[in-house]
Design a protein around this motif. Sequence first.
Motif, PDB file in Angstrom:
ATOM      1  N   PRO A  79       0.858  -1.191   0.000  1.00 34.40           N
ATOM      2  CA  PRO A  79       0.000   0.000   0.000  1.00 34.40           C
ATOM      3  C   PRO A  79       0.893   1.240   0.000  1.00 34.40           C
ATOM      4  O   PRO A  79       1.808   1.349   0.815  1.00 34.40           O
ATOM      5  CB  PRO A  79      -0.775  -0.107   1.314  1.00 34.40           C
ATOM      6  CG  PRO A  79      -0.420  -1.440   1.906  1.00 34.40           C
ATOM      7  CD  PRO A  79       0.866  -1.883   1.282  1.00 34.40           C
ATOM      8  N   GLU A 103      -2.797   6.173  -1.028  1.00 37.07           N
ATOM      9  CA  GLU A 103      -4.161   5.706  -1.192  1.00 37.07           C
ATOM     10  C   GLU A 103      -4.280   4.669  -2.294  1.00 37.07           C
ATOM     11  O   GLU A 103      -5.355   4.408  -2.812  1.00 37.07           O
ATOM     12  CB  GLU A 103      -5.065   6.891  -1.499  1.00 37.07           C
ATOM     13  CG  GLU A 103      -4.839   8.025  -0.513  1.00 37.07           C
ATOM     14  CD  GLU A 103      -6.108   8.779  -0.189  1.00 37.07           C
ATOM     15  OE1 GLU A 103      -6.854   9.090  -1.118  1.00 37.07           O
ATOM     16  OE2 GLU A 103      -6.335   9.029   1.013  1.00 37.07           O
ATOM     17  N   GLU A 104      -3.138   4.090  -2.649  1.00 30.72           N
ATOM     18  CA  GLU A 104      -3.154   3.069  -3.690  1.00 30.72           C
ATOM     19  C   GLU A 104      -2.441   1.812  -3.222  1.00 30.72           C
ATOM     20  O   GLU A 104      -1.616   1.842  -2.318  1.00 30.72           O
ATOM     21  CB  GLU A 104      -2.440   3.589  -4.953  1.00 30.72           C
ATOM     22  CG  GLU A 104      -3.153   4.718  -5.642  1.00 30.72           C
ATOM     23  CD  GLU A 104      -2.425   5.137  -6.906  1.00 30.72           C
ATOM     24  OE1 GLU A 104      -1.195   5.251  -6.866  1.00 30.72           O
ATOM     25  OE2 GLU A 104      -3.102   5.334  -7.927  1.00 30.72           O
ATOM     26  N   ALA A 151       0.118  -0.783  -4.672  1.00 28.47           N
ATOM     27  CA  ALA A 151       1.045  -1.035  -5.769  1.00 28.47           C
ATOM     28  C   ALA A 151       1.283  -2.538  -5.851  1.00 28.47           C
ATOM     29  O   ALA A 151       1.624  -3.172  -4.858  1.00 28.47           O
ATOM     30  CB  ALA A 151       2.352  -0.299  -5.533  1.00 28.47           C
ATOM     31  N   SER A 205       0.934  -2.548 -11.273  1.00 25.28           N
ATOM     32  CA  SER A 205      -0.400  -1.961 -11.252  1.00 25.28           C
ATOM     33  C   SER A 205      -0.526  -1.083 -10.022  1.00 25.28           C
ATOM     34  O   SER A 205       0.045  -1.390  -8.970  1.00 25.28           O
ATOM     35  CB  SER A 205      -1.476  -3.060 -11.173  1.00 25.28           C
ATOM     36  OG  SER A 205      -1.404  -3.939 -12.260  1.00 25.28           O
ATOM     37  N   PHE A 206      -1.276  -0.005 -10.177  1.00 24.90           N
ATOM     38  CA  PHE A 206      -1.598   0.839  -9.035  1.00 24.90           C
ATOM     39  C   PHE A 206      -3.115   0.908  -8.943  1.00 24.90           C
ATOM     40  O   PHE A 206      -3.765   1.406  -9.843  1.00 24.90           O
ATOM     41  CB  PHE A 206      -0.991   2.233  -9.198  1.00 24.90           C
ATOM     42  CG  PHE A 206       0.509   2.212  -9.192  1.00 24.90           C
ATOM     43  CD1 PHE A 206       1.207   2.300  -8.002  1.00 24.90           C
ATOM     44  CD2 PHE A 206       1.214   2.067 -10.383  1.00 24.90           C
ATOM     45  CE1 PHE A 206       2.598   2.262  -7.987  1.00 24.90           C
ATOM     46  CE2 PHE A 206       2.609   2.025 -10.383  1.00 24.90           C
ATOM     47  CZ  PHE A 206       3.301   2.119  -9.182  1.00 24.90           C
ATOM     48  N   VAL A 207      -3.634   0.351  -7.871  1.00 21.50           N
ATOM     49  CA  VAL A 207      -5.079   0.293  -7.710  1.00 21.50           C
ATOM     50  C   VAL A 207      -5.483   1.180  -6.540  1.00 21.50           C
ATOM     51  O   VAL A 207      -4.969   1.012  -5.429  1.00 21.50           O
ATOM     52  CB  VAL A 207      -5.548  -1.152  -7.414  1.00 21.50           C
ATOM     53  CG1 VAL A 207      -7.061  -1.253  -7.529  1.00 21.50           C
ATOM     54  CG2 VAL A 207      -4.871  -2.147  -8.339  1.00 21.50           C
ATOM     55  N   ALA A 208      -6.373   2.123  -6.808  1.00 19.77           N
ATOM     56  CA  ALA A 208      -6.865   2.969  -5.722  1.00 19.77           C
ATOM     57  C   ALA A 208      -7.554   2.095  -4.683  1.00 19.77           C
ATOM     58  O   ALA A 208      -8.314   1.182  -5.019  1.00 19.77           O
ATOM     59  CB  ALA A 208      -7.842   4.012  -6.261  1.00 19.77           C
ATOM     60  N   LEU A 209      -7.259   2.351  -3.406  1.00 21.27           N
ATOM     61  CA  LEU A 209      -7.838   1.519  -2.344  1.00 21.27           C
ATOM     62  C   LEU A 209      -9.360   1.600  -2.367  1.00 21.27           C
ATOM     63  O   LEU A 209     -10.051   0.616  -2.120  1.00 21.27           O
ATOM     64  CB  LEU A 209      -7.301   1.953  -0.985  1.00 21.27           C
ATOM     65  CG  LEU A 209      -5.790   1.744  -0.784  1.00 21.27           C
ATOM     66  CD1 LEU A 209      -5.373   2.231   0.599  1.00 21.27           C
ATOM     67  CD2 LEU A 209      -5.412   0.282  -0.973  1.00 21.27           C
ATOM     68  N   LYS A 214     -11.263   2.006  -4.945  1.00 23.88           N
ATOM     69  CA  LYS A 214     -11.720   1.158  -6.048  1.00 23.88           C
ATOM     70  C   LYS A 214     -11.645  -0.314  -5.664  1.00 23.88           C
ATOM     71  O   LYS A 214     -12.546  -1.104  -5.944  1.00 23.88           O
ATOM     72  CB  LYS A 214     -10.832   1.438  -7.267  1.00 23.88           C
ATOM     73  CG  LYS A 214     -11.162   0.645  -8.504  1.00 23.88           C
ATOM     74  CD  LYS A 214     -10.234   1.092  -9.624  1.00 23.88           C
ATOM     75  CE  LYS A 214     -10.184   0.077 -10.744  1.00 23.88           C
ATOM     76  NZ  LYS A 214      -9.162   0.446 -11.740  1.00 23.88           N
ATOM     77  N   ALA A 246      -7.462  -4.216 -11.405  1.00 20.26           N
ATOM     78  CA  ALA A 246      -6.385  -3.297 -11.722  1.00 20.26           C
ATOM     79  C   ALA A 246      -6.465  -2.822 -13.171  1.00 20.26           C
ATOM     80  O   ALA A 246      -6.154  -1.669 -13.476  1.00 20.26           O
ATOM     81  CB  ALA A 246      -5.038  -3.970 -11.467  1.00 20.26           C
TER      82      ALA A 246
END
Length: 100
Positions: free
Chosen positions: A8, A11-12, A14, A23-27, A29, A97
């Motif tokens: 983490p 706020e993403e 990784a 990949s970077f995923v918004a928490l 999302k 992602a």
Amino acid sequence: MRPLDMQPIGEELAVKWEDGSESFVALEKLRRACPCAACKGEADVMGNLYKGPDTVYTPKAFQLLRLVNVGSYAVQPVWGDGHVTGLYSFAYLRKVADTP
Ligand SMILES: [Zn+2]
């Protein structure tokens, strides 16, 4: 495809995949994509979807406390509001992602 590393960052989340991509995923999302029955509902054999009351997200719901590895195929996030029932297979994580 499996993640080699997940961290983490702000706020993403990784994710470093075994093919070297990241990949970077918004928490937020990630939490909204929670695949557990309480969040997504359960369909019966006729395809009717049964779902509890709409989930109310508090700011804590988007705080990732930690990630628990489940076997070698999935990861289970522990969220700030105590929600832990979401099991994200690596394939599903990748799908989330890759979804804009
Ligand atoms: Zn859930």
